[in-house]
Every structure is written in structure tokens, then in C-alpha cells.
Enzyme design. Structure first.
Site, short mmCIF file in Angstrom:
data_model
loop_
_atom_site.label_atom_id
_atom_site.label_comp_id
_atom_site.label_asym_id
_atom_site.label_seq_id
_atom_site.Cartn_x
_atom_site.Cartn_y
_atom_site.Cartn_z
N PRO A 49 6.03 -13.43 -5.90
CA PRO A 49 4.71 -13.32 -5.27
C PRO A 49 4.36 -11.92 -4.76
CG PRO A 49 6.21 -14.60 -3.91
CD PRO A 49 6.88 -14.41 -5.23
N ASN A 50 3.11 -11.59 -4.95
CA ASN A 50 2.47 -10.36 -4.47
C ASN A 50 2.86 -9.11 -5.26
OD1 ASN A 50 0.97 -11.56 -2.28
ND2 ASN A 50 2.95 -11.89 -1.29
N ARG A 95 -1.36 -1.37 -3.32
CA ARG A 95 -1.27 -1.46 -1.85
C ARG A 95 0.13 -0.98 -1.43
NH1 ARG A 95 -5.75 -2.78 -2.50
NH2 ARG A 95 -7.00 -4.54 -1.81
N TYR A 111 6.33 0.52 -1.74
CA TYR A 111 6.59 0.05 -3.11
C TYR A 111 6.26 1.07 -4.19
CZ TYR A 111 7.09 -4.35 -0.63
OH TYR A 111 7.51 -5.34 0.22
N ASN A 154 13.09 -10.10 -9.59
CA ASN A 154 12.68 -9.71 -8.24
C ASN A 154 11.88 -10.89 -7.70
OD1 ASN A 154 11.59 -8.79 -5.89
ND2 ASN A 154 10.89 -6.82 -6.71
N ALA A 169 9.25 -12.44 -1.80
CA ALA A 169 9.63 -13.08 -0.54
C ALA A 169 10.39 -14.39 -0.75
CB ALA A 169 8.38 -13.33 0.30
N HIS A 217 14.14 -14.81 0.17
CA HIS A 217 14.64 -15.12 1.52
C HIS A 217 14.42 -16.58 1.91
CE1 HIS A 217 14.44 -10.81 1.40
NE2 HIS A 217 13.12 -10.81 1.35
N ASP A 231 18.75 -22.85 -7.04
CA ASP A 231 19.24 -23.98 -7.84
C ASP A 231 18.92 -23.76 -9.32
OD1 ASP A 231 20.25 -25.28 -5.63
OD2 ASP A 231 18.57 -26.67 -5.42
N GLU A 283 19.58 -9.24 -9.58
CA GLU A 283 18.52 -9.33 -8.56
C GLU A 283 18.06 -7.91 -8.22
OE1 GLU A 283 19.99 -11.32 -5.06
OE2 GLU A 283 18.27 -10.70 -3.82
N HIS A 286 15.36 -5.46 -5.89
CA HIS A 286 14.34 -5.24 -4.85
C HIS A 286 13.93 -3.78 -4.89
CE1 HIS A 286 14.93 -9.21 -3.43
NE2 HIS A 286 16.23 -9.01 -3.44
N ILE A 287 12.65 -3.56 -4.92
CA ILE A 287 12.13 -2.19 -4.98
C ILE A 287 12.47 -1.45 -3.70
CG2 ILE A 287 10.01 -0.82 -5.15
CD1 ILE A 287 8.82 -3.30 -6.72
N SER A 288 12.25 -2.11 -2.58
CA SER A 288 12.54 -1.49 -1.28
C SER A 288 13.99 -1.79 -0.88
CB SER A 288 11.59 -2.05 -0.22
OG SER A 288 11.81 -3.45 -0.04
N ARG A 319 14.88 -2.86 6.50
CA ARG A 319 13.60 -3.41 6.96
C ARG A 319 13.85 -4.51 7.99
NH1 ARG A 319 9.94 -4.53 1.83
NH2 ARG A 319 8.36 -4.62 3.48
N ARG A 366 14.73 -10.01 6.01
CA ARG A 366 14.85 -9.61 4.60
C ARG A 366 16.31 -9.40 4.21
NH1 ARG A 366 9.49 -8.71 3.04
NH2 ARG A 366 8.25 -7.93 4.76
O1 CA2 Z 1 11.50 -4.84 -2.17
C1 CA2 Z 1 11.20 -5.77 -2.92
O2 CA2 Z 1 11.11 -5.65 -4.14
C2 CA2 Z 1 10.84 -7.13 -2.31
O3 CA2 Z 1 11.38 -8.13 -3.16
C3 CA2 Z 1 9.34 -7.19 -2.30
C4 CA2 Z 1 8.79 -8.42 -1.59
C5 CA2 Z 1 9.43 -8.60 -0.22
O4 CA2 Z 1 9.00 -9.82 0.35
C6 CA2 Z 1 10.95 -8.60 -0.31
O5 CA2 Z 1 11.47 -8.73 0.98
C7 CA2 Z 1 11.44 -7.31 -0.94
C8 CA2 Z 1 7.27 -8.30 -1.39
C9 CA2 Z 1 6.53 -8.05 -2.65
C10 CA2 Z 1 5.16 -7.58 -2.29
O6 CA2 Z 1 4.79 -6.61 -3.23
C11 CA2 Z 1 3.75 -5.81 -2.91
C12 CA2 Z 1 3.59 -4.70 -3.70
C13 CA2 Z 1 2.58 -3.83 -3.44
C14 CA2 Z 1 1.71 -4.07 -2.41
C15 CA2 Z 1 1.86 -5.18 -1.62
C16 CA2 Z 1 2.88 -6.06 -1.89
#
Ligand code: CA2
Length: 147
Positions: free
Chosen positions: A11-12, A19, A24, A75, A78, A81, A88, A99, A101-103, A108, A112
Site C-alpha cells: 500500500p501507498n 510525495r 522515499y 516490499n 505497512a 508490520h 501465511d 523483503e 524496504h526503501i527507508s 524510524r 516499524r
Molecule cells: O521503507 C519502506 O519501503 C516501507 O516499506 C514503506 C512503507 C512503510 O509503511 C514501511 O514502514 C516501510 C510505506 C510506503 C508508503 O510509500 C510512500 C511513498 C511515497 C510517498 C508516500 C508514501
């Protein structure tokens, strides 16, 4: 037949590059997809690159991967978590899982730091920006070649 890597995004992540670039980066999903495809092709592999905001859709793709994927790079956003259901589904997939994660999730918020997906993943990459996807593809390429 060319082996396929499923690259799944939760998601997102469709907002990538649009954004929160301070967290990111500036690359869009389309940029990351193109880079993943080029890296996979360099190893003679193909990718199926997917993004969904829906947990059930990610689970359905993981089930689909059981039939025709040599590895999964995921990836989960959210859902990392929160989702025992994605864990499963991955537990029913018998080939390599990476797995991404960009960040750097460890730098953080505390929530997370826990990942259900890490209980299954063969490797975890965090904090390398979108390059993390390419590193994960390099890793699964090596695992596929060794299998
Ligand atoms: O760091 C990552 O890749 C995460 O999986 C990104 C998730 C976050 O909930 C994880 O804790 C770490 C959030 C993805 C949201 O992606 C966005 C990208 C650009 C702008 C807004 C949200």
C-alpha cells in the site's frame, strides 16, 4: 523457459516519487519497474512487477507465484508490520523470498521495527533506497542459479 521473479509492492507505494521524497526518494514506481526489469534481464530473468493497496490482492499474487515464480521480492509497505495473512501466504511459497524496504525502518518509529514478513524472508534489505530492489534481484538471481 525464462524464470520469473515476482516483484510485489504494498500500500501507498504507488505514490513513490510523488510525495515524501525526503524519505522515499524521487524515483517513481515506473522508474523502479524499469530498473528492476533491466537488472533481471541482465541475469536472463524476467519480472512480474505489481503494486496494490489491498492486502487480499497481494495474497492472491503470492498464491499465483506458487505456480510460476522462481522467487519473490516484496516490499509489503505497512502490511510488513501488521499482516499475519501475508506471512501465511509467503510461508506457502517454497522458493526464495527477499523483503525490501526503501527507508531504514530501524531508524524510524518503533512500530516499524517489527516485521511479520521477516519471519519468512530469506533476506532483508532496508535503507538502500530504491536500489534495494535491485540488490534483492541480484540476490535471488544468485539463489536461482545455485538451485
Ligand atoms: O521503507 C519502506 O519501503 C516501507 O516499506 C514503506 C512503507 C512503510 O509503511 C514501511 O514502514 C516501510 C510505506 C510506503 C508508503 O510509500 C510512500 C511513498 C511515497 C510517498 C508516500 C508514501
Amino acid at each position: 523457459m525464462t524464470a520469473t521473479i515476482y516483484v510485489l509492492n504494498g500500500p501507498n507505494l504507488n505514490l513513490l516519487g510523488k510525495r515524501q521524497p525526503e524519505i522515499y526518494g524521487h524515483e517513481t514506481m515506473a522508474d523502479v519497474e524499469a530498473a528492476c526489469r533491466a537488472t533481471a534481464e541482465g541475469h536472463g530473468l524476467q519480472i512480474r512487477y505489481l503494486q496494490s493497496n489491498a492486502e487480499h490482492q497481494l495474497i492472491d499474487w503470492i498464491h499465483e507465484a506458487r505456480e510460476d515464480a522462481a522467487a519473490i521480492v516484496i516490499n509489503p509497505g505497512a502490511y510488513t508490520h501488521t499482516s499475519i495473512a501475508i506471512l501465511d501466504a509467503l510461508n506457502a511459497f517454497e522458493r526464495p523470498v527477499m523483503e525490501v524496504h526503501i527507508s531504514n525502518v530501524h531508524k524510524r518509529e518503533e512500530f516499524r521495527r517489527h516485521s511479520y514478513v521477516s519471519l519468512r524472508a530469506d533476506g532483508v534489505i532496508a535503507g538502500c533506497g530504491t536500489q534495494g530492489y535491485l540488490l534483492a534481484i541480484e540476490r535471488v538471481a544468485r539463489l536461482i542459479a545455485a538451485a
